[in-house]
Enzyme design. Structure first.
Site, PDB file in Angstrom:
ATOM      1  N   GLY A 152      82.877  72.370 -98.771  1.00 15.56           N
ATOM      2  CA  GLY A 152      83.437  72.439-100.104  1.00 15.56           C
ATOM      3  C   GLY A 152      84.156  73.759-100.298  1.00 15.56           C
ATOM      4  O   GLY A 152      84.619  74.387 -99.340  1.00 15.56           O
ATOM      5  N   GLU A 260      60.970  81.220-105.457  1.00 14.22           N
ATOM      6  CA  GLU A 260      61.661  82.431-105.879  1.00 14.22           C
ATOM      7  C   GLU A 260      61.051  82.931-107.190  1.00 14.22           C
ATOM      8  O   GLU A 260      60.858  82.138-108.110  1.00 14.22           O
ATOM      9  CB  GLU A 260      63.161  82.151-106.061  1.00 14.22           C
ATOM     10  CG  GLU A 260      63.851  81.740-104.757  1.00 14.22           C
ATOM     11  CD  GLU A 260      65.337  81.447-104.935  1.00 14.22           C
ATOM     12  OE1 GLU A 260      65.842  81.550-106.072  1.00 14.22           O
ATOM     13  OE2 GLU A 260      65.995  81.105-103.944  1.00 14.22           O
ATOM     14  N   HIS A 279      68.700  85.777-103.657  1.00 16.71           N
ATOM     15  CA  HIS A 279      69.507  84.753-104.323  1.00 16.71           C
ATOM     16  C   HIS A 279      70.597  85.419-105.169  1.00 16.71           C
ATOM     17  O   HIS A 279      70.743  85.170-106.365  1.00 16.71           O
ATOM     18  CB  HIS A 279      68.641  83.840-105.188  1.00 16.71           C
ATOM     19  CG  HIS A 279      69.279  82.502-105.430  1.00 16.71           C
ATOM     20  ND1 HIS A 279      68.545  81.364-105.697  1.00 16.71           N
ATOM     21  CD2 HIS A 279      70.584  82.111-105.445  1.00 16.71           C
ATOM     22  CE1 HIS A 279      69.370  80.335-105.861  1.00 16.71           C
ATOM     23  NE2 HIS A 279      70.613  80.778-105.725  1.00 16.71           N
TER      24      HIS A 279
END
Length: 312
Positions: A152, A260, A279
């Site tokens: 993508g 997380e 992240h």
């Protein structure tokens, strides 16, 4: 809360971005700073028709407590990781996503992780902080093969970066390719076998959950580098750790994790051949401003209950 549109989990960075791109944002959306509990979501959004959600879990039980809700604007593309989409659909709530805003930011972060893994930057920094001096051997990227699994916007941007490093780029995409990159298309097995660096760029769906496991790691070139800036759920973490411990996988560079924040006792932290970031791939000022602008534009668009939209 009287506002019909509520941003339930805004960060200070996103608040600053909203103020820059839409100084009158408060006229359109009520902003809650921080990460709310389920009860706090109900308190601040019980009358909201529209919710902006960055990273808060909205399950069936919480949806049942928000009777006025008609739209959830998810500030990203991975809504399935946080929202019970089936229950939302059953309740007539549209879940709308935003993509494309962080393509450059995440691709550059993937490149940073690739460089860190190739030259063992993270390991040497950790050693130096402990007082240990050991110049470690690295790998030059020029002339190596970059394999992209998923193609993508992020994958395409990273492909350009890889080419700038002098790398050969090979690609596997679930839906195939029909553009200028077609000549770089390979089967998944070929990408895994040929690439010195594998970077994962798939969306997390029921079909792709656990996509990368024991079989895929076994099919990779021995000693290859593995990068994941997409979603942890795409990877069987146990299989990845086994491949790292055996040496089949030379190095893993990861920005996403099953849990997380990463727990202090996570086994990944005990491995020398990993590079880890929190992240943060999408966290640039530029990407945050693009996200804020797209979220506001989508929020102000007339709503059609028969259409579930996305915003590129």
């Amino acid at each position: 809360m009287k506002s019909k549109t509520v941003y339930i989990d805004c960060s200070e960075l996103m608040l600053a971005a909203l103020a820059r791109v839409k100084p009158d944002y408060a006229d359109h959306v009520h902003v809650n700073i921080g990460d709310p509990s389920g009860d706090e979501v109900v308190a601040i959004a019980q009358n909201a028709e529209v919710i902006w959600n960055g990273h808060t879990t909205i399950d069936a039980a919480l949806l049942a407590r928000l009777p006025a809700l008609r739209r959830i604007i998810f500030l990203g593309s991975g809504a399935a990781s946080y929202i019970d989409l089936d229950t939302a659909a059953a309740r007539g709530i549209s879940v709308e996503t935003i993509s494309g805003y962080g393509d450059r930011a995440v691709a550059e972060h993937a490149a940073a992780l690739m460089l860190s893994a190739a030259r063992q930057v993270g390991r040497m920094e950790r050693d130096l902080r402990r007082g240990h001096w050991e110049p470690l051997e690295g790998m030059e990227l020029g002339g190596k093969t970059l394999g992209l699994v998923g193609f993508g916007g992020i994958g395409r941007t990273f492909a350009d970066i890889g080419k700038a490093f002098g790398m050969e780029v090979v690609v596997w995409n679930r839906s195939g390719l029909t553009d200028d990159w077609t000549a770089h298309q390979r089967s998944l097995d070929e990408v895994l076998a040929q690439a010195d660096v594998i970077s994962l760029h798939l969306a997390l769906t029921p079909e792709t959950r656990g996509f990368f496991g024991t079989e895929q790691f076994a099919g990779m070139k021995a000693g290859a580098l593995f990068i994941n800036t997409a979603r942890a759920g795409l990877v069987d973490t146990t299989a990845m750790i086994a491949a790292l411990q055996s040496g089949r996988l030379g190095h893993a560079a990861l920005d996403v994790f099953d849990m997380e924040p990463l727990p202090k006792d996570d086994p990944l932290l005990a491995l020398a051949n990993v590079a880890l970031t929190a992240h943060a791939g999408f966290k640039t000022r530029e990407a945050t401003e693009r996200l804020a602008a797209k979220a506001m534009a989508l929020s102000l668009m007339p709503f059609r209950s028969d259409v579930v939209t996305g915003f590129e």
